[in-house]
Each structure stands twice: as C-alpha cells, then as structure tokens.
Design a protein around this motif. Structure first.
Motif, PDB file in Angstrom:
ATOM      1  N   TYR A  94       7.132   0.298  -9.423  1.00 33.03           N
ATOM      2  CA  TYR A  94       6.889   0.829  -8.085  1.00 33.03           C
ATOM      3  C   TYR A  94       6.188   2.182  -8.195  1.00 33.03           C
ATOM      4  N   TYR A  95       4.968   2.226  -7.644  1.00 36.32           N
ATOM      5  CA  TYR A  95       4.182   3.459  -7.652  1.00 36.32           C
ATOM      6  C   TYR A  95       4.267   4.172  -6.306  1.00 36.32           C
ATOM      7  N   CYS A  96       4.339   5.471  -6.371  1.00 37.79           N
ATOM      8  CA  CYS A  96       4.182   6.334  -5.206  1.00 37.79           C
ATOM      9  C   CYS A  96       2.702   6.740  -5.179  1.00 37.79           C
ATOM     10  N   ALA A  97       2.076   6.667  -4.013  1.00 38.50           N
ATOM     11  CA  ALA A  97       0.652   6.989  -3.922  1.00 38.50           C
ATOM     12  C   ALA A  97       0.378   7.889  -2.723  1.00 38.50           C
ATOM     13  N   LYS A  98      -0.459   8.867  -2.936  1.00 36.49           N
ATOM     14  CA  LYS A  98      -0.835   9.793  -1.869  1.00 36.49           C
ATOM     15  C   LYS A  98      -2.003   9.219  -1.077  1.00 36.49           C
ATOM     16  N   ASP A  99      -1.918   9.345   0.227  1.00 31.77           N
ATOM     17  CA  ASP A  99      -2.991   8.930   1.127  1.00 31.77           C
ATOM     18  C   ASP A  99      -4.046  10.034   1.199  1.00 31.77           C
ATOM     19  N   TYR A 100      -5.284   9.646   1.418  1.00 29.06           N
ATOM     20  CA  TYR A 100      -6.347  10.639   1.572  1.00 29.06           C
ATOM     21  C   TYR A 100      -6.249  11.346   2.927  1.00 29.06           C
ATOM     22  N   TYR A 101      -5.671  10.640   3.908  1.00 28.20           N
ATOM     23  CA  TYR A 101      -5.561  11.172   5.254  1.00 28.20           C
ATOM     24  C   TYR A 101      -4.091  11.409   5.655  1.00 28.20           C
ATOM     25  N   SER A 102      -3.912  11.936   6.852  1.00 29.91           N
ATOM     26  CA  SER A 102      -2.556  12.105   7.389  1.00 29.91           C
ATOM     27  C   SER A 102      -2.037  10.799   7.973  1.00 29.91           C
ATOM     28  N   SER A 103      -2.947  10.009   8.507  1.00 31.40           N
ATOM     29  CA  SER A 103      -2.577   8.711   9.070  1.00 31.40           C
ATOM     30  C   SER A 103      -3.852   7.999   9.492  1.00 31.40           C
ATOM     31  N   SER A 104      -4.223   6.925   8.774  1.00 34.56           N
ATOM     32  CA  SER A 104      -5.452   6.213   9.110  1.00 34.56           C
ATOM     33  C   SER A 104      -5.469   4.840   8.479  1.00 34.56           C
TER      34      SER A 104
END
Lengths: 122, 111
Positions: A94-104
């Motif tokens: 299970y990977y945790c991944a950061k989004d490039y945006y705040s919500s999109s």
C-alpha cells in the motif's frame, strides 16, 4: 524534500481490521489532496482511495467501498487508511501518494512513499 | 480492474526507440481527461514520468515523451538505455467510476 513514510502493515487474519498511516514532510500537507494506491504481489497498480485537502471530498475504488475508510489529520501531517473485514485479495503493498492539486479529477500523483505491505492470511 | 489497456511488454536494443500504447474509452481518455505516466524500477515505488499527456517533471530526461489522441495515449522512449528497464503505467480519471484508473502496465526490456 518531500517524504512520505507509510506504516501499519503486517500479517492479518481474514475478517480482522488494521489501520495504515502515512507521515508526510517536506511540503505544506494541508494544501494538497492525498491518495492510497496498492499493488498486489507481481501485479499492477490500483487506486484505492483519495481525500481532498480539507477532507471535504473523498472517493473509493468500487473494490473497497464500504470496508475502507480514508482520513487525514492536517495538524499531524498524517494520512490514514482504516481497513475492515480484510480479505485475501487485499494482500498488497500500500503506497501513500501526494496529489499535485488540492482537489481535482484531472490530477496525478507527484510523490510516492515506499509502501507498507499488508498480508492477509490465516 | 484496469480499464486502460497497455501491451504487457516491449523491448529494444540500446539506442533504439520504443513506444508504449495506452488504450482507453469515452469515459476517461476520450472524455478529455489527461493521461499521466509512471516509471517503476524493480523493487521501488512508482515515479512520475509524464504529466498532463506530454509534460516532463524536472529531472526526467527528454528521451521520454508523451502524446494523446482520441481515446489513446502513448509514451515514447528514444535512445533506449539499460537504466530504462522498468515497468511503465499510464493513469487517468474515469468519469463513470468517479475514480482514478491505471493501465495494465508494460515491462520494458533492453536487449
């Protein structure tokens, strides 16, 4: 430097529960949406769940809906995944991944952790 | 369940050009959602390679390029190098599932 460190994985019996955590650093955590992506042994990537910067928007893959709950604590720079009623098919990294945006919905994952392994077996 | 289809494997000699296709449908790529690409070296986490169809993050060599047309996208690697041996995945958003989807993955082998 962006760092995402997952924890909480391990060997769990079918039907039991566990909670995964992701500690984030190196960026302003509450500016970005976050996600969980999993990879079964020898298989491809599967998006599991995502949460917007303020927890106002949450989504799940159909395969986990009703059993998994994503949450975040912006004060602690942490992301969580509560997994209930685990099944053999939940065995994965299970990977945790950061989004490039705040919500999109147009988004992508610009940073990934190293993953935490969940093994479901009796 | 992957809804983006990729070839299981592609191979090429050092210096050659290889391309990887990512075929979707009207609910994601064809609905004008962007396609992104990730490289996963053996035993490591995925790394963002191409975003918004054709953009490279800082540090990604210009040997990697992406394009999108209709319901498909493709990743090209020119001047193939041994260090490019990895699995590659495309990713988009599916409006019918209201979630993100990955391709089936392609293993690149350098002969």
């Amino acid at each position: 430097e962006v760092q995402l460190v997952e924890s909480g994985g391990g060997l769990v019996q079918p039907g039991r529960s566990l909670r995964l955590s992701c500690a984030a650093s190196g960026f302003t955590f509450d500016d970005y949406a976050m996600h969980w992506v999993r990879q079964a042994p020898g298989k491809g990537l599967e998006w599991v769940s995502g949460i917007s910067w303020n927890s106002g928007s949450i989504g799940y893959a159909d395969s986990v809906k009703g059993r998994f709950t994503i949450s975040r604590d912006n004060a602690r720079n942490s992301l969580y995944l509560q997994i209930n009623s685990v099944r053999a098919e939940d065995t994965a990294l299970y990977y945790c991944a950061k989004d490039y945006y705040s919500s999109s919905s147009a988004t992508f994952f610009d940073y990934w952790g190293q993953g935490t392994l969940v093994t479901v077996s009796s | 369940q992957s809804v983006l289809t990729q070839p299981p494997s592609v191979s090429g000699a050092p210096g050659q050009r290889v391309t990887i296709s990512c075929t979707g449908s009207s609910s994601h790529i064809g609905a004008d959602f962007d396609v992104h690409w990730y490289q996963q070296l053996p035993g490591t986490a995925p790394k963002l390679l191409i975003y918004r169809n054709s953009n490279r993050p800082s540090g990604v060599p210009d040997r990697f390029s992406g394009s999108k047309s209709g319901t498909s996208a493709s990743l090209a690697i020119t001047g193939l190098q041994a260090e490019d041996e990895a699995d590659y995945y495309c990713q988009s958003f599916d409006s019918s599932l209201s979630g993100f989807v990955f391709g089936t993955g392609t293993k690149v082998t350098v002969l």
